[in-house]
Design an enzyme around this catalytic site. Structure first.
Site, mmCIF file in Angstrom:
data_model
loop_
_atom_site.group_PDB
_atom_site.id
_atom_site.type_symbol
_atom_site.label_atom_id
_atom_site.label_comp_id
_atom_site.label_asym_id
_atom_site.label_seq_id
_atom_site.Cartn_x
_atom_site.Cartn_y
_atom_site.Cartn_z
ATOM 1 N N TYR A 272 0.581 -1.304 -0.109
ATOM 2 C CA TYR A 272 0.071 -0.020 0.017
ATOM 3 C C TYR A 272 0.808 1.231 -0.112
ATOM 4 C CZ TYR A 272 -2.924 3.633 1.775
ATOM 5 O OH TYR A 272 -3.740 4.889 1.882
ATOM 6 N N ASN B 258 -3.296 8.640 10.158
ATOM 7 C CA ASN B 258 -4.111 7.810 11.119
ATOM 8 C C ASN B 258 -5.595 8.916 11.109
ATOM 9 O OD1 ASN B 258 -1.510 6.684 12.298
ATOM 10 N ND2 ASN B 258 -3.063 5.501 12.191
ATOM 11 N N ILE C 121 -8.322 -6.790 20.234
ATOM 12 C CA ILE C 121 -6.981 -7.585 20.088
ATOM 13 C C ILE C 121 -5.759 -6.804 19.381
ATOM 14 C CG2 ILE C 121 -6.117 -9.482 18.420
ATOM 15 C CD1 ILE C 121 -8.625 -10.862 18.408
ATOM 16 N N ILE C 122 -4.842 -6.800 19.991
ATOM 17 C CA ILE C 122 -3.731 -6.222 19.750
ATOM 18 C C ILE C 122 -2.337 -7.070 19.399
ATOM 19 C CG2 ILE C 122 -2.016 -4.375 20.616
ATOM 20 C CD1 ILE C 122 -3.928 -3.478 22.582
ATOM 21 N N ARG D 281 0.654 5.904 17.873
ATOM 22 C CA ARG D 281 0.053 6.528 16.813
ATOM 23 C C ARG D 281 -0.608 7.840 17.362
ATOM 24 N NH1 ARG D 281 2.359 2.851 14.786
ATOM 25 N NH2 ARG D 281 1.583 1.246 13.514
ATOM 26 N N GLU E 196 5.126 -3.719 10.230
ATOM 27 C CA GLU E 196 4.773 -2.942 11.386
ATOM 28 C C GLU E 196 5.295 -1.565 11.557
ATOM 29 O OE1 GLU E 196 1.614 -2.552 14.457
ATOM 30 O OE2 GLU E 196 2.110 -3.805 12.713
#
Length: 234
Positions: free
Chosen positions: A59, A88, A114-115, A123, A192
């Site tokens: 992306y 973000n 869920i992380i 962020r 990540e």
């Protein structure tokens, strides 16, 4: 793999189609919605427009290619442009795969947010109303012609773990966050981004841009307007 290749086709060819149409119809200026993803992981925080690009996802690569196409069409056809790199953005109507919407959906269904990883990824979330104001200002500003401008909210850096905690607190539900190691997920540790905090000094100077909507207000709005989609918009 197929989804990533589809992203290449849609984002790159879509941008070229738009540029061709703009030239054909004698459009004067295009504001291109790029992404902070193009920066990848950086050692210098906050991230300025002068930071080196370091795309680590398909992306991000498509967004960087789009930026270069704008520069090429400017040289060839004198098509004015500005590039906004969003950090973000969130808000009402956003699709459900994005992290704030995903966390809200989980707690509303009495499930754990869920992380992936240790949750220390940082962020800065920018409300869509603030992002839209910055975008519109760029369209009508000669000061940003041919420039890259970061648009985001630099006031409230937050870890994903703290974000999940905040959303749980808003919900009043008796749930806890769940950490999943990258090795046990379908996410790739190599793609990540661990610290994404924008410098918006250029936007402040060139556009008089300042975000005004706090994260708490934005999250409260989402709890009262749960209309986000689970699917990408066709």
């Amino acid at each position: 793999e197929v989804e990533r290749m589809s992203c290449l086709n849609v984002n790159i060819n879509g941008t070229v189609n738009l540029l061709e149409a703009a030239v054909k119809e004698n459009i004067k200026k295009i504001v291109f919605a790029s992404s902070s993803e193009v920066y990848g992981n950086q050692s210098q925080i906050p991230i300025t427009e002068e930071n080196p690009v370091n795309p680590i996802s398909v992306y991000a690569i498509t967004k960087l290619v789009g930026e270069e196409y704008l520069r090429a069409y400017n040289q060839e056809y004198n098509l004015d442009y500005s590039i906004v790199r969003f950090f973000n953005v969130y808000g009402k109507g956003q699709v459900g795969q994005f992290v704030i919407q995903r966390f809200i959906e989980a707690v509303e269904n009495n499930q754990s947010p869920i992380i992936f990883g240790d949750g220390k990824q940082v962020r800065c979330f920018c409300h869509v109303d603030d992002a839209a104001k910055g975008l519109i200002s760029m369209l009508f500003s000669k000061e940003t012609d041919g420039r890259v401008i970061n648009i985001g909210n630099d006031t409230e850096p937050i870890s994903l773990l703290d974000l999940a905690g905040k959303i749980i607190q808003f919900s009043g539900k008796n749930v806890q966050s769940k950490l999943i190691p990258f090795s046990k997920s379908d996410r790739d540790l190599q793609r990540e981004v661990f610290n994404r905090v924008p410098s918006i000094k250029k936007a402040e100077k060139k556009l008089n841009y300042r975000p005004s909507i706090p994260l708490d207000q934005g999250i409260a709005e989402l709890f009262s307007n749960r209309d986000y989609s689970q699917d990408w918009i066709d």
